[in-house]
Enzyme design. Structure first.
Site, short mmCIF file in Angstrom:
data_model
loop_
_atom_site.label_atom_id
_atom_site.label_comp_id
_atom_site.label_asym_id
_atom_site.label_seq_id
_atom_site.Cartn_x
_atom_site.Cartn_y
_atom_site.Cartn_z
N ILE A 100 0.83 -1.20 0.00
CA ILE A 100 0.00 0.00 0.00
C ILE A 100 0.87 1.25 0.00
CG2 ILE A 100 -0.22 0.13 2.50
CD1 ILE A 100 -3.18 0.95 2.02
N GLY A 121 0.17 -5.38 0.69
CA GLY A 121 -1.03 -5.39 -0.13
C GLY A 121 -0.89 -6.25 -1.37
N ASP A 142 -2.01 -9.55 -0.32
CA ASP A 142 -3.48 -9.53 -0.26
C ASP A 142 -4.06 -9.83 -1.63
OD1 ASP A 142 -3.91 -8.75 2.50
OD2 ASP A 142 -3.22 -6.75 1.96
N GLU A 148 2.95 -6.15 6.97
CA GLU A 148 2.20 -5.21 7.82
C GLU A 148 2.68 -5.16 9.25
OE1 GLU A 148 -0.60 -6.13 4.41
OE2 GLU A 148 0.93 -7.18 5.58
N ASP A 180 -5.13 -6.37 7.17
CA ASP A 180 -6.60 -6.35 7.23
C ASP A 180 -7.30 -6.39 5.88
OD1 ASP A 180 -5.96 -3.81 6.35
OD2 ASP A 180 -6.81 -2.75 8.07
#
Length: 277
Positions: A69, A127, A130, A150, A158
Site C-alpha cells: 500500500i 497489499g 493480499d 504489515e 486487514d
C-alpha cells in the site's frame, strides 16, 4: 478498452479469451494508491461482464508485482480517522467503513466470475500478498519474493491475507509468515504451496502463464466459472455443505449446450467450440 490511472487492461490477441490486467504504477513499484483501490473493482467488473474474456492474468508493470500500500494511502487512513468532533466512536466507525471499502476492492478479484491468475515477479509485499492470495492460481519467477509486511509497520494485515493465506499454505506457515514479516523467495513460495510453479525469468513466466491461461480459456465457460464459484463457496463450508451446494449448482447449470458440445467433440475426436459466456 477502458482507461485507468493505475491499471491497464490488454487483450492477449484479437482472438484470445485471455485478458491481462496489469498494476501500472511502475515508478512506484506498483504501490497501491487510493486510485488503485477505486479502479481495481471497476476493472474486474468490466472483465466479468465482457463476453470475450474468460481468463484474467494479473501482473505488475516494470520490475515488481506490487510493493504494498502506498504511504499516501496510509496517511489518508490516519487523517480520515479523526473527524472534527473528536468523537472516538464516530472516528472508529468511519475508519471501519474505510477499511471495508479497501477490503472490497481486493475481494473484487474473487467476485469476478472468470479465473484470475497472478503472475508475480520482483516484490510482492503487504497489499501485494493480499491481491495474490485473492487470485485463483499463482505463479512466480525465481527472483520473486513475498512478505506479509504489515507487522513491521505496526499494522494488523486487514485486506484479506490473514483470512486467505492459511487455506493456501496452512495455518502454521501463515502464522509464522504473518508474525515475522520475513521475506519468502520464489522457491520457498513453491515449497509452501503459495505458488503452483516457479519460472526462471520474467519472459519464461509470461510465456508459461500464457500457455496455461489459453488452455483454461479453451474449456467450457460454464464449467470454468462454475468450478471457481464452487471452490470459493466450499472453502468456507463443511464437505457435506459443499456437496449440497455443488449439487444445487449443477442441477441448474449442468445441462447446458457446453455439455452437448463437449461430448460431441470427444466422440468426433476434435476440439470443442463453446459459445461465449
Amino acid at each position: 478498452m477502458e482507461k485507468f490511472k493505475t491499471l491497464e487492461i490488454v487483450r492477449a490477441s484479437s482472438t484470445s479469451a485471455v485478458f491481462h490486467l496489469r498494476l501500472n504504477r511502475p515508478s512506484s513499484r506498483n504501490a497501491l494508491s487510493p486510485d488503485s483501490f477505486a479502479e481495481l473493482p471497476l476493472a474486474l467488473s468490466s472483465l466479468d461482464r465482457n463476453p470475450d474474456a474468460l481468463v484474467v492474468v494479473l501482473s505488475g508493470s516494470g520490475h515488481h508485482f506490487c510493493s504494498g500500500i502506498d504511504l499516501a494511502a496510509l496517511d489518508s487512513i490516519a487523517s480520515g480517522s479523526s473527524p472534527p468532533s473528536g468523537d472516538r466512536g464516530r472516528a472508529g466507525e468511519r475508519h471501519r467503513r474505510h477499511i471495508k471499502y479497501l477490503q472490497d476492492a481486493v475481494t473484487a478479484i474473487e467476485r469476478c466470475r472468470k479465473p484470475v491468475i497472478a503472475a508475480v515477479h520482483g516484490a510482492c509485499v503487504g497489499g501485494g500478498v493480499d491481491i495474490a492470495t485473492a487470485c485463483d492460481v499463482r505463479y512466480c519467477t525465481e527472483d520473486a519474493f513475498f512478505s506479509v509486511k504489515e507487522v513491521d509497520l505496526a499494522i494488523t494485515a486487514d485486506l484479506g491475507t490473514l483470512q486467505r493465506l492459511p487455506s493456501i499454505v496452512g495455518y502454521g506457515n501463515a502464522t509464522e509468515l504473518a508474525l515475522t514479516g520475513r521475506r519468502v523467495s520464489g522457491s520457498e513460495a513453491k515449497e509452501l504451496g503459495l505458488v503452483s510453479r516457479v519460472f526462471g525469468s520474467k519472459r519464461e513466466l509470461d510465456d508459461g502463464v500464457r500457455v496455461i491461461a489459453e488452455e483454461i480459456a479453451s474449456k467450457s465457460p460454464m464449467a470454468v466459472t462454475g468450478t471457481k464459484a464452487v471452490l470459493l463457496k466450499s472453502r468456507d463450508m463443511s464437505v457435506d455443505q459443499g456437496l449440497d451446494y455443488v449439487a444445487t449448482w449443477n442441477s441448474a447449470m449442468l445441462l447446458s449446450d457446453d455439455l452437448t458440445e463437449a461430448i460431441s467433440a470427444h466422440t468426433q475426436k476434435r476440439k470443442p467450440v463453446f459459445a461465449k459466456l
